[in-house]
Design a protein around this motif. Structure first.
Motif, PDB file in Angstrom:
ATOM      1  N   ASN A 268       0.958  -1.191  -0.140  1.00 56.61           N
ATOM      2  CA  ASN A 268      -0.088   0.183   0.099  1.00 56.61           C
ATOM      3  C   ASN A 268       0.720   1.219  -0.187  1.00 56.61           C
ATOM      4  OD1 ASN A 268       0.670   0.319   2.752  1.00 56.61           O
ATOM      5  ND2 ASN A 268      -0.982  -0.945   3.222  1.00 56.61           N
ATOM      6  N   LEU A 269      -0.011   2.483   0.049  1.00 58.02           N
ATOM      7  CA  LEU A 269       0.745   3.716  -0.183  1.00 58.02           C
ATOM      8  C   LEU A 269       0.932   4.086   1.210  1.00 58.02           C
ATOM      9  CD1 LEU A 269       1.478   5.970  -2.459  1.00 58.02           C
ATOM     10  CD2 LEU A 269      -0.622   6.705  -2.142  1.00 58.02           C
TER      11      LEU A 269
ATOM     12  N   TYR B 254       2.004  10.488   0.412  1.00 59.65           N
ATOM     13  CA  TYR B 254       2.291  11.010  -0.797  1.00 59.65           C
ATOM     14  C   TYR B 254       2.133  12.181  -0.708  1.00 59.65           C
ATOM     15  CZ  TYR B 254       1.011  12.642  -5.365  1.00 59.65           C
ATOM     16  OH  TYR B 254       0.682  13.433  -6.361  1.00 59.65           O
TER      17      TYR B 254
ATOM     18  N   CYS C 191       3.740  12.527  -9.148  1.00 64.72           N
ATOM     19  CA  CYS C 191       2.372  12.312  -9.459  1.00 64.72           C
ATOM     20  C   CYS C 191       2.100  11.056  -9.911  1.00 64.72           C
ATOM     21  CB  CYS C 191       1.910  13.003 -10.813  1.00 64.72           C
ATOM     22  SG  CYS C 191       0.363  12.807 -11.313  1.00 64.72           S
ATOM     23  N   ILE C 192       0.989  10.329  -9.097  1.00 63.96           N
ATOM     24  CA  ILE C 192       0.736   8.975  -9.353  1.00 63.96           C
ATOM     25  C   ILE C 192      -0.333   8.914 -10.530  1.00 63.96           C
ATOM     26  CG2 ILE C 192      -0.313   6.887  -8.286  1.00 63.96           C
ATOM     27  CD1 ILE C 192       0.689   7.824  -5.553  1.00 63.96           C
ATOM     28  N   ARG C 193       0.400   8.251 -11.451  1.00 60.81           N
ATOM     29  CA  ARG C 193      -0.393   8.151 -12.792  1.00 60.81           C
ATOM     30  C   ARG C 193      -1.368   7.108 -12.645  1.00 60.81           C
ATOM     31  NH1 ARG C 193      -0.872  12.397 -15.849  1.00 60.81           N
ATOM     32  NH2 ARG C 193       0.837  13.713 -15.796  1.00 60.81           N
ATOM     33  N   GLU C 194      -0.946   5.943 -12.246  1.00 62.57           N
ATOM     34  CA  GLU C 194      -1.880   4.839 -11.991  1.00 62.57           C
ATOM     35  C   GLU C 194      -1.722   4.103 -10.860  1.00 62.57           C
ATOM     36  OE1 GLU C 194      -3.722   3.507 -14.701  1.00 62.57           O
ATOM     37  OE2 GLU C 194      -2.877   4.458 -16.237  1.00 62.57           O
ATOM     38  N   TYR C 195      -2.625   3.786 -10.115  1.00 60.25           N
ATOM     39  CA  TYR C 195      -2.770   3.065  -8.806  1.00 60.25           C
ATOM     40  C   TYR C 195      -3.626   2.017  -8.753  1.00 60.25           C
ATOM     41  CZ  TYR C 195      -2.670   2.737  -3.524  1.00 60.25           C
ATOM     42  OH  TYR C 195      -2.696   2.282  -2.235  1.00 60.25           O
ATOM     43  N   HIS C 196      -3.005   1.033  -9.402  1.00 62.66           N
ATOM     44  CA  HIS C 196      -3.757  -0.455  -9.750  1.00 62.66           C
ATOM     45  C   HIS C 196      -3.565  -1.472  -8.591  1.00 62.66           C
ATOM     46  CE1 HIS C 196      -4.526   0.663 -14.166  1.00 62.66           C
ATOM     47  NE2 HIS C 196      -5.255   1.332 -13.341  1.00 62.66           N
ATOM     48  N   GLN C 197      -4.175  -2.443  -8.721  1.00 60.39           N
ATOM     49  CA  GLN C 197      -4.210  -3.638  -7.956  1.00 60.39           C
ATOM     50  C   GLN C 197      -2.742  -4.185  -7.820  1.00 60.39           C
ATOM     51  OE1 GLN C 197      -7.112  -4.192  -6.287  1.00 60.39           O
ATOM     52  NE2 GLN C 197      -6.632  -5.888  -5.141  1.00 60.39           N
TER      53      GLN C 197
ATOM     54  N   GLU D 227      -4.221   9.019   2.263  1.00 59.09           N
ATOM     55  CA  GLU D 227      -3.300   7.680   1.795  1.00 59.09           C
ATOM     56  C   GLU D 227      -4.188   6.552   2.166  1.00 59.09           C
ATOM     57  OE1 GLU D 227      -1.832  10.197   3.612  1.00 59.09           O
ATOM     58  OE2 GLU D 227      -0.078  10.794   2.198  1.00 59.09           O
TER      59      GLU D 227
ATOM     60  N   LEU E 289      -7.139   6.048   0.130  1.00 60.79           N
ATOM     61  CA  LEU E 289      -6.473   5.475  -1.335  1.00 60.79           C
ATOM     62  C   LEU E 289      -6.270   3.853  -1.166  1.00 60.79           C
ATOM     63  CD1 LEU E 289      -4.203   8.261  -2.421  1.00 60.79           C
ATOM     64  CD2 LEU E 289      -6.443   7.677  -3.350  1.00 60.79           C
ATOM     65  N   ASN E 290      -5.658   3.507   0.091  1.00 59.28           N
ATOM     66  CA  ASN E 290      -5.333   2.079   0.327  1.00 59.28           C
ATOM     67  C   ASN E 290      -6.497   1.300   0.432  1.00 59.28           C
ATOM     68  OD1 ASN E 290      -2.517   2.374   0.015  1.00 59.28           O
ATOM     69  ND2 ASN E 290      -2.332   3.143   2.219  1.00 59.28           N
TER      70      ASN E 290
ATOM     71  N   HIS F  55      -7.806   0.828  -2.900  1.00 56.99           N
ATOM     72  CA  HIS F  55      -6.871   0.070  -3.712  1.00 56.99           C
ATOM     73  C   HIS F  55      -7.091  -1.604  -3.269  1.00 56.99           C
ATOM     74  CE1 HIS F  55      -2.977  -2.199  -3.493  1.00 56.99           C
ATOM     75  NE2 HIS F  55      -3.045  -1.873  -4.644  1.00 56.99           N
ATOM     76  N   ASN F  56      -7.316  -1.639  -1.786  1.00 56.26           N
ATOM     77  CA  ASN F  56      -7.656  -2.946  -1.335  1.00 56.26           C
ATOM     78  C   ASN F  56      -9.133  -3.547  -1.922  1.00 56.26           C
ATOM     79  OD1 ASN F  56      -5.393  -3.274  -0.020  1.00 56.26           O
ATOM     80  ND2 ASN F  56      -6.191  -2.443   2.010  1.00 56.26           N
TER      81      ASN F  56
ATOM     82  N   ALA G 136     -10.047   1.210  -9.304  1.00 59.12           N
ATOM     83  CA  ALA G 136      -9.111   1.965 -10.117  1.00 59.12           C
ATOM     84  C   ALA G 136      -8.949   3.326  -9.624  1.00 59.12           C
ATOM     85  CB  ALA G 136      -9.507   1.662 -11.363  1.00 59.12           C
ATOM     86  N   ILE G 137      -7.597   4.048  -9.378  1.00 59.50           N
ATOM     87  CA  ILE G 137      -7.516   5.170  -9.125  1.00 59.50           C
ATOM     88  C   ILE G 137      -6.156   5.688 -10.096  1.00 59.50           C
ATOM     89  CG2 ILE G 137      -6.481   6.680  -7.463  1.00 59.50           C
ATOM     90  CD1 ILE G 137      -8.166   5.346  -5.524  1.00 59.50           C
ATOM     91  N   TRP G 138      -6.463   6.624 -10.708  1.00 62.68           N
ATOM     92  CA  TRP G 138      -5.393   7.205 -11.643  1.00 62.68           C
ATOM     93  C   TRP G 138      -5.185   8.793 -11.642  1.00 62.68           C
ATOM     94  CZ3 TRP G 138      -9.871   5.708 -13.426  1.00 62.68           C
ATOM     95  CH2 TRP G 138     -10.670   6.542 -14.259  1.00 62.68           C
ATOM     96  N   ASP G 139      -4.058   9.320 -12.295  1.00 60.66           N
ATOM     97  CA  ASP G 139      -3.708  10.701 -12.183  1.00 60.66           C
ATOM     98  C   ASP G 139      -4.086  11.337 -10.907  1.00 60.66           C
ATOM     99  OD1 ASP G 139      -3.058  12.713 -13.710  1.00 60.66           O
ATOM    100  OD2 ASP G 139      -4.753  13.284 -14.656  1.00 60.66           O
ATOM    101  N   LEU G 140      -3.429  10.840  -9.834  1.00 59.24           N
ATOM    102  CA  LEU G 140      -3.447  11.484  -8.346  1.00 59.24           C
ATOM    103  C   LEU G 140      -2.337  12.667  -8.273  1.00 59.24           C
ATOM    104  CD1 LEU G 140      -4.354  11.051  -5.651  1.00 59.24           C
ATOM    105  CD2 LEU G 140      -2.293   9.439  -5.183  1.00 59.24           C
ATOM    106  N   ARG G 141      -2.974  13.755  -8.047  1.00 56.46           N
ATOM    107  CA  ARG G 141      -1.935  14.951  -8.032  1.00 56.46           C
ATOM    108  C   ARG G 141      -2.141  15.385  -6.648  1.00 56.46           C
ATOM    109  NH1 ARG G 141      -4.232  17.652 -13.415  1.00 56.46           N
ATOM    110  NH2 ARG G 141      -3.827  15.868 -14.812  1.00 56.46           N
ATOM    111  N   TYR G 142      -0.963  16.247  -6.597  1.00 55.25           N
ATOM    112  CA  TYR G 142      -0.829  16.554  -5.088  1.00 55.25           C
ATOM    113  C   TYR G 142      -1.203  17.977  -4.887  1.00 55.25           C
ATOM    114  CZ  TYR G 142       1.264  18.259  -0.588  1.00 55.25           C
ATOM    115  OH  TYR G 142       1.692  18.625   0.687  1.00 55.25           O
TER     116      TYR G 142
END
Lengths: 104, 401
Positions: A46-47, A50, A72-78, B22, B25-26, B29-30, B34-40
């Motif tokens: 896990n993360l 960030y 930047c996290i572009r993809e956060y997949h399984q 976070e 997000l976790n 994820h579990n 699907a998550i993408w383009d995470l910007r701070y």
């Protein structure tokens, strides 16, 4: 010797002697670095943290610390996490939290 | 592909506010979201997620104390909602995709590749005679049976492959380019027989027994070189008879009459105006962008060039498009002078004889004369030609006995 330790040691033995990839047997983190602008991490758990300057990722064996800017996290997949930005430093943290040797 | 899946499913860009985004997000994820383009961001992070996942994250957000706010909505579900009043457009787009899906199950183009001797029309007619036509279902086409049928029908097609690429049936063939003499049965004993009438000028025998001599007149079907090879003993009796494949070169001389008439006057078409029009065809419907020019008293002909609509590489659709050219002409009469007619006749004879030579015939004597008359010109005369003849036939014992 507990079961987890025994399992790890036997997997290390098989990996060493049969020349099999360690990431498949031990489920350790696999890191693909494309220049200093992109990074793909597999087999992570896990993360942890960030920000645009620091990303910390938890793996089975330890933690991965990625420092840079505009991260930047572009993809956060399984199974994979794809990070872009200006990567400056990659290091591994030991289980107790102290920063370890540099990965690259 | 990923983009299209996301666009069709619909996705949102959300902001995440809380103490530990976070953790949120976790948990996502579990759960496999699907998550993408995470910007701070200094105050809040933003990321994208699928609409279907977004509808299920409320318990996770509550558990982690994260405020999730929608910033932007993207994708087909939102676009349809935004344009819900434009029912015609939505119906049209839906209908388009439904039709596309339905049509993708049929054959809309049949192509033949690798043919030299057989024209595409001939092969397509044969394919049609086996029951395969445009518009039939892909499942109903049996490529193996088609290959078998083509191989059985055309003996000199040595290899056939039929395959379905998208909505296109591709028939690839390989013809026997080396001629009849090289076949699988070329070692079988055979006679060499005449396939043309003429007088033998030369004969060179490589295998078999020659049956004709120089100067003999042969008719079509006569044995030139026999495949039976007789071995005589010292006493002149037959010691043994072997069957071989006759081989040799036989050249015959024959005479033929040449005649051609060229008219001194007549009329020819002179094209002076052309109009090009684009058109599209779907089934029985034909749409043309602009109407044809008014014809009036004028004479014209039409030349049509057609293409077929193809999406991607192999998704052919039953939509045809092209251009049709309307060419107006006037008839202009011509009259050749003696010099012009003479030159034209000479050129015509030269072209005809060149064509003969291309067929492997050697012209030995040319007695063609040109006679200019009041209304036309007659080119006629005798040609003496040499031609290499001979074709294989199974050995018939009756002819030799």
């Amino acid at each position: 010797m507990n079961l987890e330790r025994w399992e790890r040691r036997s997997a290390e033995y098989v990996s060493d002697h049969l020349d099999l990839p360690e990431d498949a047997l031990l489920q350790t983190m696999s890191i693909h670095l494309i220049g200093s602008r992109m990074m793909i991490v597999e087999n992570f758990r896990n993360l942890l943290e960030y920000t645009d300057l620091l990303i910390r990722v938890q793996g089975k064996e330890g933690r991965l610390r990625i420092e840079g800017r505009c991260l930047c996290i572009r993809e956060y997949h399984q199974e994979t996490i794809r990070i872009t930005g200006y990567i400056r430093q990659i290091s591994f943290e030991q289980r107790h939290g102290s920063a370890g040797k540099d990965g690259t | 592909m990923n983009f299209w899946y996301r666009y069709i499913s619909g996705y949102v860009r959300v902001s995440l506010e809380g103490i530990a985004p976070e953790r949120f997000l976790n948990l996502c994820h579990n759960k496999g979201y699907a998550i993408w383009d995470l910007r701070y961001g200094r105050e809040k992070n933003t990321c994208c997620m699928l609409l279907q996942d977004f509808l299920q994250i409320r318990p996770l957000a509550r558990k982690t104390g994260t405020k999730v706010r929608v910033l932007h909505r993207y994708g087909a579900p939102f676009a349809m909602r935004r344009h819900r009043k434009r029912k015609g457009a939505i119906l049209g787009i839906t209908l388009f995709f439904v039709l596309l899906y339905l049509m993708s199950d049929h054959i809309w183009a049949i192509d033949v590749e690798g043919n030299h001797r057989y024209t595409e029309d001939t092969l397509l007619q044969f394919v049609a005679s086996t029951g395969i036509s445009h518009g039939m279902k892909r499942d109903a086409v049996s490529c193996e049976e088609l290959e078998k049928a083509i191989r059985n029908q055309y003996e000199d097609i040595t290899w056939v492959s039929a395959r379905i690429d998208g909505t296109r049936l591709v028939v690839q063939i390989k013809e026997n380019d080396t001629g009849v003499s090289v076949t699988a049965k070329e070692t079988e004993p055979a006679d060499l027989v005449a396939d043309f009438d003429g007088r033998v000028r030369s004969i060179v025998t490589r295998a078999g027994t020659p049956m004709v001599h120089v100067g003999d007149q042969v008719q079509k079907g006569d044995v030139l070189i026999s495949g039976l090879l007789t071995i005589y003993d010292d006493g002149g009796g037959v010691a043994a008879t072997h069957e071989v494949r006759a081989d040799g070169d036989i050249v015959v001389e024959y005479r033929t009459h040449y005649e051609r008439q060229i008219l001194r006057s007549g009329s020819r078409r002179v094209y002076d105006r052309e109009a090009k029009r684009w058109f599209a065809m779907f089934g029985g419907w034909r749409i043309q962008l602009l109407p044809f020019l008014p014809v009036g008293e004028r004479e014209f002909d039409r030349v049509e060039e057609t293409g077929q609509l193809c999406l991607l590489d192999n998704f052919y659709l039953p939509v045809y498009y092209g251009t049709v050219r309307q060419r107006f002409y006037r008839k202009e009469s011509f009259f050749y002078t003696d010099e012009q007619l003479q030159a034209l006749a000479e050129y015509q004879i030269y072209a005809d004889l060149s064509q003969l030579e291309n067929l492997g015939v050697e012209i030995i004597q040319n007695n063609v004369t040109i006679t200019l008359r009041e209304n036309d010109c007659i080119c006629q005369g005798e040609l003496v030609l040499w031609k290499s003849i001979g074709t294989y036939r199974q050995i018939s014992v009756e002819e030799h006995t």
